[in-house]
Write an enzyme that holds these catalytic residues in place. Structure first.
Site, PDB file in Angstrom:
ATOM      1  N   ASN A  85      -8.063   3.343   8.766  1.00  0.00           N
ATOM      2  CA  ASN A  85      -7.463   2.211   9.581  1.00  0.00           C
ATOM      3  C   ASN A  85      -7.547   2.174  10.981  1.00  0.00           C
ATOM      4  O   ASN A  85      -7.565   1.404  11.790  1.00  0.00           O
ATOM      5  CB  ASN A  85      -6.322   2.072   9.147  1.00  0.00           C
ATOM      6  CG  ASN A  85      -5.251   3.338   9.204  1.00  0.00           C
ATOM      7  OD1 ASN A  85      -5.457   4.199   8.767  1.00  0.00           O
ATOM      8  ND2 ASN A  85      -4.186   2.982  10.029  1.00  0.00           N
ATOM      9  N   SER A 134      -3.398  -4.008  -0.358  1.00  0.00           N
ATOM     10  CA  SER A 134      -2.190  -4.551   0.246  1.00  0.00           C
ATOM     11  C   SER A 134      -2.634  -6.143   0.793  1.00  0.00           C
ATOM     12  O   SER A 134      -3.431  -6.197   1.554  1.00  0.00           O
ATOM     13  CB  SER A 134      -1.717  -3.604   1.353  1.00  0.00           C
ATOM     14  OG  SER A 134      -0.529  -4.426   1.970  1.00  0.00           O
ATOM     15  N   GLY A 181       0.781  -1.333   0.048  1.00  0.00           N
ATOM     16  CA  GLY A 181      -0.004  -0.023   0.002  1.00  0.00           C
ATOM     17  C   GLY A 181       0.831   1.216  -0.014  1.00  0.00           C
ATOM     18  O   GLY A 181       0.369   2.172  -0.694  1.00  0.00           O
ATOM     19  N   THR A 182       1.996   1.332   0.568  1.00  0.00           N
ATOM     20  CA  THR A 182       2.736   2.564   0.962  1.00  0.00           C
ATOM     21  C   THR A 182       3.232   2.703  -0.638  1.00  0.00           C
ATOM     22  O   THR A 182       3.286   3.946  -0.977  1.00  0.00           O
ATOM     23  CB  THR A 182       3.858   2.197   1.798  1.00  0.00           C
ATOM     24  OG1 THR A 182       3.226   1.757   2.937  1.00  0.00           O
ATOM     25  CG2 THR A 182       5.060   3.424   1.842  1.00  0.00           C
ATOM     26  N   CYS A 222       4.778   3.970  17.625  1.00  0.00           N
ATOM     27  CA  CYS A 222       5.551   4.582  18.357  1.00  0.00           C
ATOM     28  C   CYS A 222       6.855   5.064  17.779  1.00  0.00           C
ATOM     29  O   CYS A 222       7.318   4.505  16.704  1.00  0.00           O
ATOM     30  CB  CYS A 222       6.407   3.712  19.561  1.00  0.00           C
ATOM     31  SG  CYS A 222       5.184   3.238  20.702  1.00  0.00           S
TER      32      CYS A 222
END
Ligand code: PLP
Length: 375
Positions: free
Chosen positions: A152, A200, A71-72, A328
């Site tokens: 998402n 994806s 997907g990226t 993170c």
């Protein structure tokens, strides 16, 4: 206790049938699909068969489907090339896009290649279509609208047709990050006013590292990745043959069982929603939770306290996998840019639970017990 995996919007378990379909391409059938001898032609046929399968399911033409690394890459390609090759100097997007889109847009903006406007959000996190029309109608430049089909983190689903019609009216191009919906919803691309969509495999029980980019036949871009002539000169690099076979198989399985599975997974979401309401009355929900929303995602917020700040950690200790939103950075939880954009309450913390066909109500019961202990 067995692991309870409620992070399916991040990635899903590989379906054993998909693995089985991929296996021969890890061993016997390793020929290079771009070679001219017959041994390579066999793998070429597998690639083209996979392309046809994907195209048929999405109701597109095989020439409109390109295989990418996920997907990226697909979103990077669509957005970069719309600016570079198609004259879009104004990007209209939202504050709740995935980083695959938002960081690409920010890069282009910082590099002075496109100006950016952020469309307003309604209180439930949906896109304000009136504001979108306002932005489109007053733009001095050709626009690329990039808005995700389903979010998402909070699950909200965009009305793609409505956005596509507005883009048509103002001669804008439309890219939609459909990573959370390809393999989860039926698509009819021939009758959807969109120029680029993305998918994806690892989001629907396929392998990681393989995705698709749909490019509508009416737009022509130049390659984003330069090198060999693979993917009809559009995406260089030796084909990820097992991934390509895997994404087509995963999409086939998802499509065949769509009705039953979406109903089942949707019932899990509703069950957890009701159980949380019943047993944890201080909890709230993010987004249009029971409205126009993914049946796979339930985003819950809790009052912030010393204990609740340790919630994900405590769930993890008890073998429950859930997500806090965005990843993170350098070990410091930055909080979710999506939740911040729709509900900037510093006194709440959010946990996303996302479900698959492999989950059960018994797992939800256990998670409710764990949540009550951890809060
Ligand atoms: N877009 C959305 C909405 C996603 O959820 C993801 C997954 O993390 C991506 C893009 C990135 O996809 P990939 O992991 O295939 O690069």
């Amino acid at each position: 206790m067995d692991r309870i995996y409620f992070d399916n919007a991040a990635t899903t378990a590989l379906d054993p049938i998909v693995l089985e379909a991929m296996m021969p391409y890890f061993s016997d059938k390793f020929g290079n699909p771009s070679s001219i001898y017959s041994y390579g032609r066999e793998t070429r046929m597998a690639v083209e068969q996979a392309r046809k399968t994907v195209a048929k399911i999405l109701n597109a033409h095989p020439a409109e489907i390109f295989f990418t690394s996920g997907g990226t890459e697909s979103s990077n390609t669509a957005i970069f090339c719309a600016v570079r090759d198609l004259g879009c100097k104004h990007i209209i997007t939202s504050a709740i896009e995935h980083h695959a889109v938002s960081h690409t847009v920010s890069y282009l903006n910082t590099a002075d290649q496109a100006q950016v406007s952020y469309v307003k959000l309604l209180p439930d996190g949906h896109i304000d279509l009136n504001d979108l029309e306002q932005l489109l109608s007053t733009s001095q430049e050709k626009c690329l609208v990039t808005l995700m089909h389903a979010n998402n983190e909070i699950g909200n689903i965009l009305n793609m047709n409505a956005v596509g019609e507005l883009c048509k009216k103002y001669n804008a191009l439309f890219h939609s990050d459909t990573v959370q919906t390809v393999g989860h919803f039926p698509f009819d691309l021939r009758n959807t006013p969109v120029h680029f969509i993305t998918g994806s495999a690892h989001k629907f029980h396929g392998p990681k590292g393989i995705g698709i980019l749909y490019i509508n036949e009416n737009v022509r871009i130049k390659p984003f990745i330069h090198g060999g002539g693979q993917e009809r000169n559009m995406r260089a690099g030796t084909e990820n043959i097992y991934g390509i076979v895997g994404i087509a198989k995963a999409l086939e399985i998802a499509t065949a069982s769509f009705e039953a599975e979406s109903a089942y997974i949707g019932s899990l979401k509703k069950y957890m929603y009701r159980e949380v309401q019943k047993h944890i009355p201080v909890a709230g929900f993010n987004g249009d939770v029971l409205g126009n929303s993914l049946y796979t995602v339930l985003s819950i917020n809790f009052p912030k306290s010393e204990k609740s700040e340790m919630l994900l950690f405590n769930l993890d200790i008890n073998n429950v996998c859930a997500s806090g939103g965005s990843a993170c950075t350098s070990g410091v939880e930055q909080g979710s840019h999506v939740v911040r954009a729709i509900n900037n309450d510093p006194n709440r913390i959010t946990v996303r639970f996302s479900f698959s066909k492999y989950n059960t109500t018994a797992e939800i019961d256990e998670v409710i017990v764990q949540l009550n202990k951890a809060l």
